[in-house]
Design an enzyme around this catalytic site. Structure first.
Site, short mmCIF file in Angstrom:
data_model
loop_
_atom_site.label_atom_id
_atom_site.label_comp_id
_atom_site.label_asym_id
_atom_site.label_seq_id
_atom_site.Cartn_x
_atom_site.Cartn_y
_atom_site.Cartn_z
CB CYS A 72 24.10 61.78 -6.62
SG CYS A 72 22.44 61.61 -5.94
CB CYS A 82 15.41 64.80 -6.74
SG CYS A 82 16.70 64.31 -5.60
CD GLN A 86 21.34 62.65 12.22
OE1 GLN A 86 21.71 62.46 11.07
NE2 GLN A 86 22.18 62.76 13.23
CB CYS A 100 28.94 63.20 10.21
SG CYS A 100 29.51 64.77 10.87
N1 SAH Z 1 22.93 64.80 18.01
C1 SAH Z 1 22.11 65.64 17.18
C2 SAH Z 1 22.87 66.74 16.44
C3 SAH Z 1 24.14 66.34 15.78
S1 SAH Z 1 24.78 67.54 14.66
C4 SAH Z 1 21.28 64.80 16.22
O1 SAH Z 1 21.57 63.63 15.98
O2 SAH Z 1 20.29 65.32 15.68
C5 SAH Z 1 26.01 68.35 15.63
C6 SAH Z 1 25.45 69.42 16.54
O3 SAH Z 1 26.56 70.00 17.27
C7 SAH Z 1 24.77 70.57 15.84
O4 SAH Z 1 23.47 70.71 16.40
C8 SAH Z 1 25.66 71.79 16.16
O5 SAH Z 1 24.92 72.98 16.33
C9 SAH Z 1 26.31 71.38 17.45
N2 SAH Z 1 27.62 72.00 17.80
C10 SAH Z 1 28.57 72.44 16.96
N3 SAH Z 1 29.67 72.83 17.64
C11 SAH Z 1 29.39 72.63 18.95
C12 SAH Z 1 30.13 72.84 20.18
N4 SAH Z 1 31.37 73.33 20.14
N5 SAH Z 1 29.55 72.52 21.36
C13 SAH Z 1 28.28 72.01 21.37
N6 SAH Z 1 27.53 71.81 20.26
C14 SAH Z 1 28.07 72.10 19.07
#
Ligand code: SAH
Length: 469
Positions: free
Chosen positions: A80, A163, A287, A426
């Protein structure tokens, strides 16, 4: 000025790493442990030409937002960064951070930002929200096995009894492992067996997974010994469904190795988000805050404004979480993700939910989308057969990692002319950069909702709706 000099400072702002920012003697200082509104006596820890770093020696006048952190380890544990800030103040700080990035990087006016910004969606209870913990394992100076989190910017393991971000099952599992007599890994000598322990809990199903990350190439007598000691007590933990071993014999910071085996139960746990169920295996991205994820995806679904007739692309789809959420309301959904195992999970999850209108493709969004748009193929394979209109989907959803979208991806998105783009982000800085591009190329920023997925840390997610002008 030099190292260890002391001075008084008023904290005006907060950095992306959670340090308080103030000015003294013409220099900007980043002060660890201080929050906006604090007046503090500090000691210099590091000096650069125009800025420096300092630590709090004494809070002379506390900020009105300063609270006593629930956790005794706050400040010593790297988990944190801002637990000393009242949660409401954390939320407004995060909202402010998103606004500032839209203004400074996105180039949007204050009036426009006021028009489009929705209030940040906070958590009802900003504690015990994480469904996943990843503990490094080591030894204390007497050789006893310890498990905890790394200290800020270090590899020193800091232990705590409880935690406040994780679930209580983590503590139960930690105790079993600590009293088992198994051999802990030592980073310096690269000896010992147990490197990390990953624990996942399905919040809505109660299912639990433990994965031991061991310093071994493959199964051997030591790994078998570890399993013999740990499986009997761990399998009795309430909700335990899966015990796995991941092999990582490489020196370095990467936690998971390539190979994972199941040693008890099954190799996944199941959890749900809303009506949709997901199989989650040890190495998959999922997530970490289930309650806020539901709110985030609901917002994305709302911004997609689906009626059942739409074709939707979900770029950066991971294990298909957003895709399947959208598939409930769309005609068809295409998901694209670079990690092959995640796409395997996505296909499995579509089947698990009986959804036949979602298709998934492995590859980089910035390669798959342009190829599909220019040739109707993906990796050379024909996807479209006389369905040219699919090249112009109704909605594109993106959820990229922190570095945001590649320009080739944004460029193709713009060419495909979807009516709506939903951007889940994010990182407010890369979000603002990409929104600038999209708004210079035919889109109008309509709504921005920050969602707090990570109380007490500096991270903030945002969901954004753009429509074609
Ligand atoms: N939408 C999903 C994952 C989001 S995290 C959810 O909410 O659970 C972002 C994702 O993008 C990861 O799974 C990562 O492996 C993928 N990623 C990273 N670079 C990328 C690219 N160039 N093209 C496609 N996917 C990619």
């Amino acid at each position: 000025m030099k190292k260890n000099d002391t001075f008084e400072i008023e904290i005006e702002d907060v950095s992306v790493n959670g340090e308080g920012i103030g000015h003294f003697d013409g220099m900007t200082f980043f002060v660890k442990g201080a929050i906006p509104g604090d007046r503090a006596l500090c000691g210099v820890t590091k000096l650069k030409k125009k800025y420096g770093f300092a630590r709090v020696i004494e809070i002379l006048e506390p900020s009105k937002d300063r609270v006593t952190p629930k956790c005794d380890m706050a400040g010593r544990c790297g988990g944190c960064q801002i637990m000393q800030m009242d949660y409401k103040a954390q939320l407004s700080m995060k909202e402010h951070l998103v606004r500032e990035k839209l203004l400074r990087i996105g180039g949007f006016s204050r009036e426009k930002i006021d028009q489009v910004m929705e209030p940040i969606v906070g958590m009802e209870t900003p504690y015990h929200y994480r469904n996943k913990a990843q503990y490094p394992v080591g030894c204390d100076k007497d050789g006893n096995l310890i498990m905890g989190f790394y200290g800020p910017h270090s590899h020193r393991i800091v232990e705590s009894d409880r935690c406040y971000l994780g679930t209580d099952v983590n503590e139960e599992i930690k105790e079993i492992i600590k009293s088992s007599g198994v051999s802990a890994y030592d980073e310096e000598s690269h000896r010992g067996l147990l490197r990390h322990v990953l624990i996942r809990k399905g919040f809505f199903t109660g299912e639990v997974m433990v994965c031991f990350i061991v310093n071994a190439k493959d199964e051997n007598a030591a790994v078998k010994g570890l399993c013999d000691r740990l499986i009997p007590p761990l399998s009795k933990v309430e909700g335990m469904k899966s015990i796995c071993v991941n092999f990582n014999d490489k020196v370095g910071n990467v936690i998971l190795g390539k190979k994972t085996i199941c040693v008890w139960g099954q190799d996944y746990i199941t959890d749900t988000i809303g009506e949709v169920a997901f199989h989650i295996s040890a190495p998959s991205f999922f997530q970490v805050n289930p309650y806020q994820t539901k709110k985030l995806y609901d917002k994305a679904l709302e911004y997609a404004s689906l009626t059942g007739e739409e074709t939707v692309w979900d770029l950066y789809c991971g294990i298909g979480t957003i895709s399947l959420f959208l598939a409930q309301k769309a005609k068809r959904v295409y998901g694209v993700e670079v990690v092959p195992e995640a796409i395997e999970n996505a296909k499995e999850n579509a089947g698990l939910n009986g959804m036949e209108n979602a298709e998934f493709f492995v590859g980089k969004a910035e390669e798959v989308l342009p190829e599909f748009y220019s040739k109707g193929t993906i990796h050379g394979e024909k996807i479209l057969d006389g369905e040219e209109d699919l090249k112009c989907p109704d909605v594109i959803v993106v959820d990229p990692p922190r570095k945001g979208c590649d320009e080739a991806c944004l460029n193709t998105m713009v060419s495909m002319k979807p009516e709506r783009i939903v951007y889940v982000s994010c990182d407010p800085a890369t979000l603002a950069r990409d929104l600038k591009y999209l708004c210079e190329n035919g889109y109008d920023l309509k709504e921005v909702t920050p969602v707090d997925q990570f109380a007490h840390s500096m991270h903030v997610e945002s969901v954004v709706k753009l429509i074609r002008q």
